[in-house]
Design a protein around this motif. Sequence first.
Motif: not given
Ligand code: CA
Length: 415
Positions: A24, A104, A229
């Motif tokens: 990610k 993130d 996310n």
């Molecule tokens: Ca997160």
Amino acid sequence: MKNKVAVIILAAGKGERMKSELPKVLHPVCGRPMLEFVLDTVRDLKIKDSVIVLGHKHQEVSKVLRSGIKTVIQKKVDGTASAVKIALFALGNFKGTILVLYGDIPLLRKETIAKLIKHHSANDLDATLLTANVDKPQGYGRILRDKYNTICGIVEEKDADEVQKEIKEINTGIVCFKKDKLISALKQVKPNNRKKEYYLTDTFGIIYNNKGLLDSVKVCDVDEAMGINSRIELAKANRIMQIRINEELMKEGVSIVDPASTFINFGTKIGQDTTIYPFTVIEKGVKIGKCCSVGPFVHLREDVEIADRSFVGNFLEIARSKIGSGCFAKHFCYLGDSSIGDNVNIGAGVVIANFNGKKKNPTVIKDNAFIGSDSILVAPVKIGKSAKTGAGSVVIKDVSDNTTVVGIPARPIKK
Ligand code: CA
Ligand code: UD1
């Protein structure tokens, strides 16, 4: 007294919700892995003691790290509290404030973090959380407050009841701790939740129950707080970052006719008084000089350089090329792996055939050359100074200075 700060960046997770092979934190925001924005913030805050926690595909992720940052590997990715525990080991005897950042959260500004650190230190708090008030709190941990309005805990969305789900104040994940208070709280974190993970967020309830001093700082611009996310959130973050990049360029004297349809990667350099027309995509590493005109409908791919007063526009793709000053390439072209001098005119529909099926070959076009409409330059090939190619010619051999070639294959003609 100024408190010393060490930062822990959490980036071990797989990012299940992205549904991707790529970890990610490597997903790009405006052409750059999102983690790099977080690393920039740490650099800009001049925090020397830093540890990053990697796990999933850590070899791949560690490629974007810079020297000076310690890396620890979380073998079992079983929660943010476990990740912080491992990082604390790596910080050894460090004494002071521990700042936790997530990999993130690329939109967070350094000023906001500085404000959090200042509030934490000035008030000698045990833990200080960055929170945000949002309209749609879905997916975030919710802030619980007692009757005196003091933070008394954080409940994750998955574990929240219907009333808690209505709370609009969310945990951004960004937090400062007193190191010793954090260590003792972490010892009490249990995986008593739906995900059976060790949550860092539980330390807040624990510190509160131990009569610790908790407080929060609100982030003014809620966009900054966005955790990424999913691909939907990634697209939103791209849009917000794009606005920042475009506005920064406009402040520096670049005209962007329609910012909403102009996609410029992070790290692009554009000179003053250049105008970018709509539907233009400019990838990373591109440099454009002053007083140029780019677009509409132009795709400048990585590593393109355009010198001052050149015009590239109307359905063009340019890749790995250098274009001198005072050039014109204004109507539907492909220019790849080329080096183009000054004052070159590229007619409509010119194609540089740079790929022969096996490899990409270079093309050189010297100063003052004139490439006629619909010419195809079959690379590798050189076009000399002030040389001309006739409309529709297919150039397979080098053209000398001051020579005009025409036809298929193109041959010199007498002037
Ligand atoms: Ca997160
Ligand atoms: C987390 C917070 C949530 C907050 C939200 C803000 C927890 C338990 N929840 O939820 O309250 O509102 O962020 O965006 O902290 N990571 C590790 N090791 C692990 C697990 C995660 O390093 O074992 C890293 C991830 O790579 C990521 C970060 O920690 O960078 C946050 O993890 P993520 O799974 O995204 O947490 P959220 O569900 O978003």
